[in-house]
Design a protein around this motif. Sequence first.
Motif, PDB file in Angstrom:
ATOM      1  N   ASP A 126      -1.552  -6.773  10.272  1.00 15.64           N
ATOM      2  CA  ASP A 126      -2.031  -7.908   9.481  1.00 15.64           C
ATOM      3  C   ASP A 126      -1.309  -9.186   9.923  1.00 15.64           C
ATOM      4  O   ASP A 126      -0.805  -9.302  11.038  1.00 15.64           O
ATOM      5  N   HIS A 176      -9.006  -5.606  -0.592  1.00 16.91           N
ATOM      6  CA  HIS A 176      -9.306  -6.267   0.679  1.00 16.91           C
ATOM      7  C   HIS A 176      -9.859  -7.667   0.434  1.00 16.91           C
ATOM      8  O   HIS A 176      -9.998  -8.108  -0.723  1.00 16.91           O
ATOM      9  N   ASN A 185     -10.661  -7.652   7.748  1.00 11.59           N
ATOM     10  CA  ASN A 185     -10.718  -6.885   6.509  1.00 11.59           C
ATOM     11  C   ASN A 185     -11.993  -6.053   6.424  1.00 11.59           C
ATOM     12  O   ASN A 185     -12.025  -5.013   5.763  1.00 11.59           O
ATOM     13  N   THR A 228      -3.789  -1.053   0.515  1.00 11.67           N
ATOM     14  CA  THR A 228      -4.163  -2.400   0.922  1.00 11.67           C
ATOM     15  C   THR A 228      -3.414  -2.838   2.181  1.00 11.67           C
ATOM     16  O   THR A 228      -2.523  -2.144   2.660  1.00 11.67           O
ATOM     17  N   THR A 229      -3.817  -3.986   2.679  1.00 11.99           N
ATOM     18  CA  THR A 229      -3.221  -4.520   3.896  1.00 11.99           C
ATOM     19  C   THR A 229      -1.848  -5.122   3.587  1.00 11.99           C
ATOM     20  O   THR A 229      -1.460  -5.275   2.425  1.00 11.99           O
TER      21      THR A 229
END
Length: 339
Positions: A126, A176, A185, A228-229
């Motif tokens: 990310d 996202h 994403n 999640t990222t």
Amino acid sequence: MSHPPIPTVSLLRGDGIGPEITDAALAIVEAAGAQLRYEEVPAGESALRTEGTPLPERTLASIERNRVALKGPLSTPKGEGFRSVNVALRQHFDLYANVRPSRTLPGVPSRYQGIDIVIVRENTEDIYAGIEHFVGPGRSAAESIAIITRVGSERIVRYAFEYARKHGRNKVTLVHKANILKMSNGLFLEVGRAVAADYPEIAFVDVIVDAACMMLVTAPERFDVIVTTNLFGDILSDLVAGLVGGLGVSPGANLGERAAIFEAVHGTAPDIAGRGVANPTALTLAGAMMLDHLGQTTAAERVRQAVYAALQDERLRTPDLGGRGDTRTFTRGVIALMK
Ligand code: NAD
């Protein structure tokens, strides 16, 4: 009868409140009957002063050898200055899964009850991949690049589902921003949906991060495991810590194939460092996660139960939780509850 070998853990005391809460966590873990040896190694601002680098080679070598570390918070200068040691450690050892459990703790003042959320944050990709540069004359612009890969997305989402399966949890929410960040994403979401199909017994939903923030403060009981990222996971885990009483109580684990580093979610708390009032709960609970990881589950459970019991006593709780105690009284109180 032969006893299992006593594992050696690399110990990074950290900056700011790090040394104070590390002492407390070690005393509690020891009192619970943990069988551990420690190899103390330098990192962070203190290492920069004594060794000329915030992340010396011998610290990396120690973690490489022991494969397990307990780490106090490390400070990272804002803007200019050395690169985050936390990010460097996560990338060096490819600690791709950052697991951050937060649950309502009896006695701890908070706005909500019945919260039991585990954030599984992707930890190496990310916008935190560290690819940044200035553009144009006189630094007229700056560019940070977010990298999301299919392999990275697949392994973190699979990790979240495996975690859910192992711990008897029944829902995974993927957070996202695929409506705007359609490629990066979008890829994360596409891979997430494909992985979810392998786990039909676990419910799967996806939520856009802004809506997830709103839902977390209006109906947090709708969440179980969140995957999640990196950036969203960083922000959401502080938010979720806030739902259960604040940063002082939320532990975390950075996990990969080569090593596991256990730490608190919070930072170095420079505003209270050296005053003896820091809450050692988060790092102590991270110590319990480490004991689970090492198979010392009885000691881990003793740590947790004693910490939960001490948190119910206002005389022992630290001021961040509205208590009248300090680091030392809390630590002594936890240890007394184990006797
Ligand atoms: P912080 O988490 O250190 O502090 C935020 C607030 O929470 C402060 O008011 C602090 O007093 C309070 N707090 C945090 N932990 C507490 C505890 N155990 N007991 C009582 N109160 C506690 O966040 P920050 O001030 O934004 O960051 C300070 C430094 O920590 C920065 O250099 C940052 O980069 C670093 N940091 C490190 C880590 C890590 O090592 N994993 C994580 C976050 C921030």
